[in-house]
Design a protein around this motif. Structure first.
Motif, PDB file in Angstrom:
ATOM      1  N   PHE A  49      30.406 -31.995  -5.972  1.00 34.47           N
ATOM      2  CA  PHE A  49      29.821 -32.109  -7.313  1.00 34.47           C
ATOM      3  C   PHE A  49      28.776 -31.016  -7.519  1.00 34.47           C
ATOM      4  N   ILE A  50      27.890 -30.848  -6.542  1.00 33.60           N
ATOM      5  CA  ILE A  50      26.844 -29.827  -6.626  1.00 33.60           C
ATOM      6  C   ILE A  50      27.473 -28.439  -6.704  1.00 33.60           C
ATOM      7  N   TRP A  51      28.497 -28.198  -5.885  1.00 36.30           N
ATOM      8  CA  TRP A  51      29.152 -26.881  -5.905  1.00 36.30           C
ATOM      9  C   TRP A  51      29.765 -26.606  -7.272  1.00 36.30           C
ATOM     10  N   GLU A  52      30.416 -27.613  -7.854  1.00 39.68           N
ATOM     11  CA  GLU A  52      31.066 -27.412  -9.149  1.00 39.68           C
ATOM     12  C   GLU A  52      30.049 -27.095 -10.243  1.00 39.68           C
ATOM     13  N   VAL A  53      28.927 -27.809 -10.256  1.00 45.66           N
ATOM     14  CA  VAL A  53      27.881 -27.554 -11.248  1.00 45.66           C
ATOM     15  C   VAL A  53      27.302 -26.154 -11.042  1.00 45.66           C
ATOM     16  N   LEU A  56      29.887 -23.465 -12.178  1.00 43.34           N
ATOM     17  CA  LEU A  56      29.994 -23.347 -13.633  1.00 43.34           C
ATOM     18  C   LEU A  56      28.756 -22.700 -14.248  1.00 43.34           C
ATOM     19  N   SER A  57      27.587 -23.032 -13.719  1.00 41.54           N
ATOM     20  CA  SER A  57      26.357 -22.474 -14.287  1.00 41.54           C
ATOM     21  C   SER A  57      26.022 -21.102 -13.715  1.00 41.54           C
ATOM     22  N   GLU A  58      26.824 -20.647 -12.754  1.00 44.85           N
ATOM     23  CA  GLU A  58      26.651 -19.343 -12.109  1.00 44.85           C
ATOM     24  C   GLU A  58      25.261 -19.191 -11.501  1.00 44.85           C
ATOM     25  N   GLN A  59      24.827 -20.240 -10.785  1.00 44.43           N
ATOM     26  CA  GLN A  59      23.542 -20.247 -10.094  1.00 44.43           C
ATOM     27  C   GLN A  59      23.745 -20.827  -8.701  1.00 44.43           C
ATOM     28  N   GLU A  60      22.763 -20.599  -7.840  1.00 45.11           N
ATOM     29  CA  GLU A  60      22.838 -21.137  -6.492  1.00 45.11           C
ATOM     30  C   GLU A  60      21.975 -22.389  -6.398  1.00 45.11           C
ATOM     31  N   GLY A  61      22.432 -23.340  -5.614  1.00 40.48           N
ATOM     32  CA  GLY A  61      21.812 -24.650  -5.545  1.00 40.48           C
ATOM     33  C   GLY A  61      20.389 -24.693  -5.037  1.00 40.48           C
ATOM     34  N   TRP A  62      20.026 -23.790  -4.131  1.00 44.12           N
ATOM     35  CA  TRP A  62      18.678 -23.840  -3.547  1.00 44.12           C
ATOM     36  C   TRP A  62      17.692 -22.911  -4.235  1.00 44.12           C
ATOM     37  N   ASN A  63      18.141 -22.092  -5.182  1.00 43.40           N
ATOM     38  CA  ASN A  63      17.217 -21.177  -5.861  1.00 43.40           C
ATOM     39  C   ASN A  63      16.226 -21.942  -6.717  1.00 43.40           C
ATOM     40  N   GLU A  64      14.957 -21.550  -6.603  1.00 46.34           N
ATOM     41  CA  GLU A  64      13.885 -22.192  -7.375  1.00 46.34           C
ATOM     42  C   GLU A  64      14.096 -21.933  -8.870  1.00 46.34           C
ATOM     43  N   GLU A  77      22.450 -23.388 -19.231  1.00 46.31           N
ATOM     44  CA  GLU A  77      23.728 -23.320 -18.525  1.00 46.31           C
ATOM     45  C   GLU A  77      23.869 -24.473 -17.532  1.00 46.31           C
ATOM     46  N   LEU A  78      22.758 -24.871 -16.911  1.00 51.70           N
ATOM     47  CA  LEU A  78      22.787 -25.997 -15.980  1.00 51.70           C
ATOM     48  C   LEU A  78      23.170 -27.280 -16.706  1.00 51.70           C
ATOM     49  N   LEU A  79      22.514 -27.579 -17.817  1.00 50.38           N
ATOM     50  CA  LEU A  79      22.831 -28.794 -18.570  1.00 50.38           C
ATOM     51  C   LEU A  79      24.262 -28.759 -19.102  1.00 50.38           C
ATOM     52  N   ARG A  80      24.673 -27.596 -19.520  1.00 49.51           N
ATOM     53  CA  ARG A  80      26.047 -27.419 -20.002  1.00 49.51           C
ATOM     54  C   ARG A  80      27.051 -27.748 -18.889  1.00 49.51           C
ATOM     55  N   ALA A  81      26.768 -27.277 -17.681  1.00 51.03           N
ATOM     56  CA  ALA A  81      27.656 -27.523 -16.543  1.00 51.03           C
ATOM     57  C   ALA A  81      27.641 -29.001 -16.146  1.00 51.03           C
ATOM     58  N   ILE A  82      26.466 -29.620 -16.148  1.00 51.80           N
ATOM     59  CA  ILE A  82      26.371 -31.037 -15.770  1.00 51.80           C
ATOM     60  C   ILE A  82      27.194 -31.898 -16.723  1.00 51.80           C
TER      61      ILE A  82
END
Length: 120
Positions: A49-53, A56-64, A77-82
């Protein structure tokens, strides 16, 4: 929370994102996509789930992440992907006008975002 592709849902998500930023800051945790998803979805926030979000948002999960009111485009983009992942719809079918209007409601003193405006 029920996820929908409408302005009311997006206003709630923008506000929830700001509350989560403050909550994680108070717990001395990093404000990143992975921690946001774990705070919102608990055990449902699997690695897939985290990888898919993130994909789609073209960001990395651990980036601040920065504050949503100051740097809204990455959060947009994050909300759009969620919402796309939760509803099982295409990332491109998310109502961007409603998402941008919801940002202006959630953060009334911030500059409105409107990426899809026509340029001359």
């Amino acid at each position: 929370m029920n996820y929908n592709n409408n302005k009311e849902c997006f206003v709630q998500l923008w506000r929830k994102l700001e509350r989560t930023r403050r909550l994680l800051g108070g717990q001395y945790k990093r404000f990143c996509i992975r921690n946001v998803l774990k705070a919102w979805f608990g055990y449902e926030a699997t690695d897939d789930f985290i990888w898919e979000v993130c994909h789609l948002s073209e960001q990395e999960g651990w980036n601040e992440l920065q504050a949503p009111s100051l740097y809204p485009l990455k959060h947009r983009e994050l909300l759009r992907a969620i919402v796309a992942v939760r509803l099982g719809i295409s990332f491109w079918k998310i109502n961007l006008k409603a998402l941008d209007a919801a940002y202006s409601i959630a953060f009334p003193n911030s500059t409105p975002i409107n990426v899809n405006k026509k340029k001359k």
